[in-house]
Scaffold this motif. Structure first.
Motif: not given
Length: 116
Positions: A69-76, A99-100, A102-105
């Motif tokens: 979640k942190m990687v997805r929100r920060s866009g790293m 990648e994260l 697209s999985k989240h959506l």
């Protein structure tokens, strides 16, 4: 005192005067009761919020870890997530924010379809 906070003690002692022991004990009891009351109510509120989360529309996504979640929100980009269980190394994996995302959506679309 530890950590070099001796100046705080000197400041407080210079600006205050000693109080009688019985008065100090009375205020200690009052403050401990106030602390207990606040802590108990906070714990009860957290339990109530957790119990009624579904009614309030809060959905806990157990498929996504906090690190993801942190990687997805920060866009790293090009992030390595190390997994540890009880102080023992389990494994690692490289992830990308796209990648994260697209999985989240996809998970959100499934949740929206199931709730309709």
């Amino acid at each position: 005192m530890k950590f070099g906070f001796r100046w705080i003690r000197r400041l407080v002692r210079s600006r205050s005067s000693p109080i009688p022991i019985d008065r100090a004990e009375l205020w200690e009891k009052r403050l401990s009761f106030a602390y207990f009351f606040c802590a108990w109510n906070l714990m009860a509120y957290m339990g109530y919020a957790y119990y009624n989360a579904e009614k309030l529309g809060i959905k806990y996504d157990s498929e996504e870890t906090l690190a993801e979640k942190m990687v997805r929100r920060s866009g790293m980009h090009n992030v390595t997530i190390y997994k540890v269980n009880n102080l023992s190394y389990v494994g690692k994996r490289n992830v990308e924010a796209e990648e994260l995302e697209s999985k989240h959506l996809e998970r959100l679309e499934k949740l929206n379809k199931s709730s309709e």
